[in-house]
Scaffold this motif. Structure first.
Motif, PDB file in Angstrom:
ATOM      1  N   ARG A   1      38.492  52.674  45.467  1.00  0.00           N
ATOM      2  CA  ARG A   1      39.342  51.522  45.839  1.00  0.00           C
ATOM      3  C   ARG A   1      38.546  50.244  45.621  1.00  0.00           C
ATOM      4  NH1 ARG A   1      43.689  50.368  49.724  1.00  0.00           N
ATOM      5  NH2 ARG A   1      43.353  48.293  50.587  1.00  0.00           N
ATOM      6  N   VAL A   2      39.122  49.322  44.876  1.00  0.00           N
ATOM      7  CA  VAL A   2      38.478  48.038  44.604  1.00  0.00           C
ATOM      8  C   VAL A   2      39.411  46.937  45.078  1.00  0.00           C
ATOM      9  CG1 VAL A   2      37.637  46.489  42.801  1.00  0.00           C
ATOM     10  CG2 VAL A   2      37.209  48.940  42.620  1.00  0.00           C
ATOM     11  N   GLU A   3      38.888  45.986  45.835  1.00  0.00           N
ATOM     12  CA  GLU A   3      39.649  44.825  46.273  1.00  0.00           C
ATOM     13  C   GLU A   3      39.037  43.595  45.624  1.00  0.00           C
ATOM     14  OE1 GLU A   3      40.082  44.591  50.493  1.00  0.00           O
ATOM     15  OE2 GLU A   3      41.042  46.560  50.624  1.00  0.00           O
ATOM     16  N   ILE A   4      39.864  42.871  44.880  1.00  0.00           N
ATOM     17  CA  ILE A   4      39.399  41.693  44.149  1.00  0.00           C
ATOM     18  C   ILE A   4      40.084  40.459  44.735  1.00  0.00           C
ATOM     19  CG2 ILE A   4      39.236  40.581  41.895  1.00  0.00           C
ATOM     20  CD1 ILE A   4      39.558  43.441  40.686  1.00  0.00           C
ATOM     21  N   PRO A   5      39.342  39.629  45.492  1.00  0.00           N
ATOM     22  CA  PRO A   5      39.946  38.410  46.037  1.00  0.00           C
ATOM     23  C   PRO A   5      40.184  37.398  44.920  1.00  0.00           C
ATOM     24  CG  PRO A   5      37.649  38.606  46.716  1.00  0.00           C
ATOM     25  CD  PRO A   5      37.973  39.812  45.902  1.00  0.00           C
ATOM     26  N   MET A   6      41.368  36.792  44.914  1.00  0.00           N
ATOM     27  CA  MET A   6      41.718  35.802  43.905  1.00  0.00           C
ATOM     28  C   MET A   6      41.737  34.421  44.559  1.00  0.00           C
ATOM     29  SD  MET A   6      41.888  37.796  41.381  1.00  0.00           S
ATOM     30  CE  MET A   6      42.389  36.621  40.144  1.00  0.00           C
ATOM     31  N   ALA A   7      41.142  33.444  43.881  1.00  0.00           N
ATOM     32  CA  ALA A   7      41.059  32.090  44.434  1.00  0.00           C
ATOM     33  C   ALA A   7      42.418  31.383  44.409  1.00  0.00           C
ATOM     34  CB  ALA A   7      40.036  31.274  43.649  1.00  0.00           C
ATOM     35  N   GLY A   8      43.233  31.709  43.416  1.00  0.00           N
ATOM     36  CA  GLY A   8      44.520  31.029  43.300  1.00  0.00           C
ATOM     37  C   GLY A   8      45.681  31.996  43.250  1.00  0.00           C
ATOM     38  N   ARG A   9      46.868  31.431  43.320  1.00  0.00           N
ATOM     39  CA  ARG A   9      48.092  32.227  43.224  1.00  0.00           C
ATOM     40  C   ARG A   9      48.522  32.299  41.769  1.00  0.00           C
ATOM     41  NH1 ARG A   9      51.749  29.393  47.869  1.00  0.00           N
ATOM     42  NH2 ARG A   9      50.018  28.877  49.227  1.00  0.00           N
ATOM     43  N   GLY A  10      49.443  33.229  41.498  1.00  0.00           N
ATOM     44  CA  GLY A  10      50.004  33.291  40.159  1.00  0.00           C
ATOM     45  C   GLY A  10      50.244  34.714  39.705  1.00  0.00           C
ATOM     46  N   VAL A  11      50.539  34.814  38.408  1.00  0.00           N
ATOM     47  CA  VAL A  11      50.783  36.103  37.786  1.00  0.00           C
ATOM     48  C   VAL A  11      49.519  36.488  37.023  1.00  0.00           C
ATOM     49  CG1 VAL A  11      52.199  37.360  36.121  1.00  0.00           C
ATOM     50  CG2 VAL A  11      53.237  35.609  37.578  1.00  0.00           C
ATOM     51  N   PHE A  12      49.056  37.705  37.251  1.00  0.00           N
ATOM     52  CA  PHE A  12      47.862  38.204  36.595  1.00  0.00           C
ATOM     53  C   PHE A  12      48.173  39.546  35.946  1.00  0.00           C
ATOM     54  CE2 PHE A  12      46.522  35.482  40.037  1.00  0.00           C
ATOM     55  CZ  PHE A  12      45.551  34.694  39.444  1.00  0.00           C
ATOM     56  N   VAL A  13      47.422  39.871  34.905  1.00  0.00           N
ATOM     57  CA  VAL A  13      47.513  41.187  34.282  1.00  0.00           C
ATOM     58  C   VAL A  13      46.209  41.906  34.583  1.00  0.00           C
ATOM     59  CG1 VAL A  13      47.713  42.466  32.126  1.00  0.00           C
ATOM     60  CG2 VAL A  13      49.062  40.398  32.474  1.00  0.00           C
ATOM     61  N   VAL A  14      46.333  43.090  35.169  1.00  0.00           N
ATOM     62  CA  VAL A  14      45.174  43.892  35.519  1.00  0.00           C
ATOM     63  C   VAL A  14      45.104  45.046  34.535  1.00  0.00           C
ATOM     64  CG1 VAL A  14      44.057  45.264  37.313  1.00  0.00           C
ATOM     65  CG2 VAL A  14      45.442  43.276  37.942  1.00  0.00           C
ATOM     66  N   ARG A  15      43.920  45.244  33.953  1.00  0.00           N
ATOM     67  CA  ARG A  15      43.744  46.325  32.983  1.00  0.00           C
ATOM     68  C   ARG A  15      42.579  47.212  33.404  1.00  0.00           C
ATOM     69  NH1 ARG A  15      42.679  44.565  27.022  1.00  0.00           N
ATOM     70  NH2 ARG A  15      40.670  44.035  27.897  1.00  0.00           N
ATOM     71  N   THR A  16      42.827  48.513  33.371  1.00  0.00           N
ATOM     72  CA  THR A  16      41.777  49.497  33.592  1.00  0.00           C
ATOM     73  C   THR A  16      42.080  50.689  32.692  1.00  0.00           C
ATOM     74  OG1 THR A  16      40.594  50.879  35.194  1.00  0.00           O
ATOM     75  CG2 THR A  16      42.919  50.460  35.646  1.00  0.00           C
ATOM     76  N   GLY A  17      41.145  51.047  31.843  1.00  0.00           N
ATOM     77  CA  GLY A  17      41.387  52.138  30.909  1.00  0.00           C
ATOM     78  C   GLY A  17      42.588  51.843  30.028  1.00  0.00           C
ATOM     79  N   ASN A  18      43.539  52.770  29.966  1.00  0.00           N
ATOM     80  CA  ASN A  18      44.746  52.617  29.144  1.00  0.00           C
ATOM     81  C   ASN A  18      45.901  51.972  29.891  1.00  0.00           C
ATOM     82  OD1 ASN A  18      43.490  53.868  27.007  1.00  0.00           O
ATOM     83  ND2 ASN A  18      44.257  55.892  27.543  1.00  0.00           N
ATOM     84  N   ILE A  19      45.662  51.481  31.097  1.00  0.00           N
ATOM     85  CA  ILE A  19      46.740  50.946  31.928  1.00  0.00           C
ATOM     86  C   ILE A  19      46.609  49.432  32.039  1.00  0.00           C
ATOM     87  CG2 ILE A  19      47.725  50.925  34.254  1.00  0.00           C
ATOM     88  CD1 ILE A  19      46.752  53.786  34.542  1.00  0.00           C
ATOM     89  N   SER A  20      47.714  48.738  31.815  1.00  0.00           N
ATOM     90  CA  SER A  20      47.815  47.299  32.066  1.00  0.00           C
ATOM     91  C   SER A  20      49.037  47.085  32.942  1.00  0.00           C
ATOM     92  CB  SER A  20      47.982  46.524  30.763  1.00  0.00           C
ATOM     93  OG  SER A  20      46.843  46.654  29.960  1.00  0.00           O
ATOM     94  N   GLN A  21      48.865  46.254  33.967  1.00  0.00           N
ATOM     95  CA  GLN A  21      49.981  46.010  34.888  1.00  0.00           C
ATOM     96  C   GLN A  21      49.993  44.575  35.344  1.00  0.00           C
ATOM     97  OE1 GLN A  21      50.794  49.036  37.827  1.00  0.00           O
ATOM     98  NE2 GLN A  21      51.136  47.461  39.363  1.00  0.00           N
ATOM     99  N   LYS A  22      51.173  43.993  35.403  1.00  0.00           N
ATOM    100  CA  LYS A  22      51.355  42.633  35.901  1.00  0.00           C
ATOM    101  C   LYS A  22      51.347  42.671  37.425  1.00  0.00           C
ATOM    102  CE  LYS A  22      55.404  40.740  36.025  1.00  0.00           C
ATOM    103  NZ  LYS A  22      56.688  40.108  35.728  1.00  0.00           N
TER     104      LYS A  22
END
Length: 95
Positions: free
Chosen positions: A70-91
């Motif tokens: 489990r990884v928690e990544i704090p984001m400084a701002g709001r918005g839409v992000f795309v997260v990619r790990t291996g073969n998976i990309s998710q908005k």
């Protein structure tokens, strides 16, 4: 290598885009990965490769190379992000 075909699904407010693979083995291996936001934190569970976070313009804003259940990544701002790990990309929407 880039995939020629992609599988796209939308479930409960989450858009998932995955490369179509030739074998079901890759699908099973990545099926347990969960990516979602909780407040200003992006949470990734069961990733088996480094995690990258991109803003809507495509600029990488975060990279997590340590492989944890489990990884928690704090984001400084709001918005839409795309997260990619291996073969998976998710908005992911961070509010």
């Amino acid at each position: 290598a880039e995939a020629d075909n992609y599988a796209i699904s939308y479930t409960k407010g989450t858009l998932t885009i995955k490369p179509d693979t030739d074998t079901a083995i890759d699908e099973v291996a990545s099926a347990d990965v969960k990516i979602y936001s909780r407040g200003n934190i992006i949470v990734v569970e069961n990733a088996d490769s480094p995690i990258e976070v991109f803003d809507i313009s495509g600029t990488r804003v975060e990279r997590q190379s340590e492989i944890l259940s489990r990884v928690e990544i704090p984001m400084a701002g709001r918005g839409v992000f795309v997260v990619r790990t291996g073969n998976i990309s998710q908005k992911v929407i961070v509010k």
